[in-house]
Design an enzyme around this catalytic site. Sequence first.
Site, PDB file in Angstrom:
ATOM      1  CD  GLU A 151      -3.058   0.620   2.310  1.00 16.19           C
ATOM      2  OE1 GLU A 151      -4.188   0.165   2.114  1.00 16.19           O
ATOM      3  OE2 GLU A 151      -2.641   0.954   3.430  1.00 16.19           O
TER       4      GLU A 151
ATOM      5  NE  ARG B   8      -4.360 -14.198   8.808  1.00 14.47           N
ATOM      6  CZ  ARG B   8      -3.684 -13.063   8.718  1.00 14.47           C
ATOM      7  NH1 ARG B   8      -3.384 -12.582   7.535  1.00 14.47           N
ATOM      8  NH2 ARG B   8      -3.315 -12.408   9.805  1.00 14.47           N
TER       9      ARG B   8
HETATM   10  P1  5GP Z   1       2.107  -0.687   3.602  1.00  8.93           P
HETATM   11  O1  5GP Z   1       3.197  -0.719   4.604  1.00  8.93           O
HETATM   12  O2  5GP Z   1       2.592  -0.918   2.189  1.00  8.93           O
HETATM   13  O3  5GP Z   1       1.262   0.545   3.710  1.00  8.93           O
HETATM   14  O4  5GP Z   1       1.095  -1.814   3.978  1.00  8.93           O
HETATM   15  C1  5GP Z   1       1.429  -3.111   3.779  1.00  8.93           C
HETATM   16  C2  5GP Z   1       0.841  -4.028   4.812  1.00  8.93           C
HETATM   17  O5  5GP Z   1      -0.374  -3.540   5.392  1.00  8.93           O
HETATM   18  C3  5GP Z   1       0.475  -5.311   4.101  1.00  8.93           C
HETATM   19  O6  5GP Z   1       1.539  -6.226   4.149  1.00  8.93           O
HETATM   20  C4  5GP Z   1      -0.761  -5.767   4.836  1.00  8.93           C
HETATM   21  O7  5GP Z   1      -0.382  -6.578   5.912  1.00  8.93           O
HETATM   22  C5  5GP Z   1      -1.403  -4.510   5.349  1.00  8.93           C
HETATM   23  N1  5GP Z   1      -2.464  -4.010   4.436  1.00  8.93           N
HETATM   24  C6  5GP Z   1      -2.430  -2.905   3.664  1.00  8.93           C
HETATM   25  N2  5GP Z   1      -3.567  -2.755   2.973  1.00  8.93           N
HETATM   26  C7  5GP Z   1      -4.343  -3.811   3.286  1.00  8.93           C
HETATM   27  C8  5GP Z   1      -5.664  -4.236   2.883  1.00  8.93           C
HETATM   28  O8  5GP Z   1      -6.381  -3.631   2.077  1.00  8.93           O
HETATM   29  N3  5GP Z   1      -6.120  -5.399   3.444  1.00  8.93           N
HETATM   30  C9  5GP Z   1      -5.388  -6.138   4.338  1.00  8.93           C
HETATM   31  N4  5GP Z   1      -5.947  -7.252   4.813  1.00  8.93           N
HETATM   32  N5  5GP Z   1      -4.155  -5.746   4.753  1.00  8.93           N
HETATM   33  C10 5GP Z   1      -3.640  -4.605   4.221  1.00  8.93           C
END
Ligand code: 5GP
Length: 176
Positions: A97, A163
């Site tokens: 994300e 999950r």
């Molecule tokens: P980032 O650090 O890139 O913002 O977020 C990555 C982590 O956040 C992912 O590995 C995941 O664990 C969690 N995450 C981000 N967006 C989502 C989402 O839409 N659904 C879920 N279940 N987890 C998310």
Amino acid sequence: MNILFSEKLIRKRISEISEQISFDYKDREVLLIGVLNGSFVFCADVVRNLTNVKFKIDFITISSYLGIRSTGKIEVLSRFKENITGKDVLILDDIIETGMTLDFIIKEVASKNPKSLKTCVLVDKRCMRKKDVPVEYICLEMAASMGNDFVVGYGLDYNGFFRGLPYICKLEEFVR
Ligand code: 5GP
Ligand code: MG
């Protein structure tokens, strides 16, 4: 039910990505590092689709989310055990994300001097990116038109649940 990525599409894309990885790492030995808990389903599928690649798999457990919000604080709950120095390493994560999580893990792995380092994600929520993180293999892209809502299924959870869904959809399909 509004499904964003169907079981059939996910299977097709994982097979294509695995074929690409198999081609790129042909006859080499690679150390896969799965980011738990979210990537366990994805990892299990990728490894069974690899051909002519000798690999080992290890895991790192990271926590940064509480419910549908990032806490902004990345916590390492358990660290990989394999020796990384001099290895071809491929990190497998469920979803990217902002890029903060993957950026953190890349730095962690890079500090141990691997021979090469690449990343592979199941879902890319590109419109939310804050850090410019290199991702060499992307299975599914969440187009801006799909929104940036929290998604579940195929390993992705909401407070530990959902999950096991064989597809990926928005959490709002279940929780309103
Ligand atoms: P980032 O650090 O890139 O913002 O977020 C990555 C982590 O956040 C992912 O590995 C995941 O664990 C969690 N995450 C981000 N967006 C989502 C989402 O839409 N659904 C879920 N279940 N987890 C998310
Ligand atoms: Mg994750």
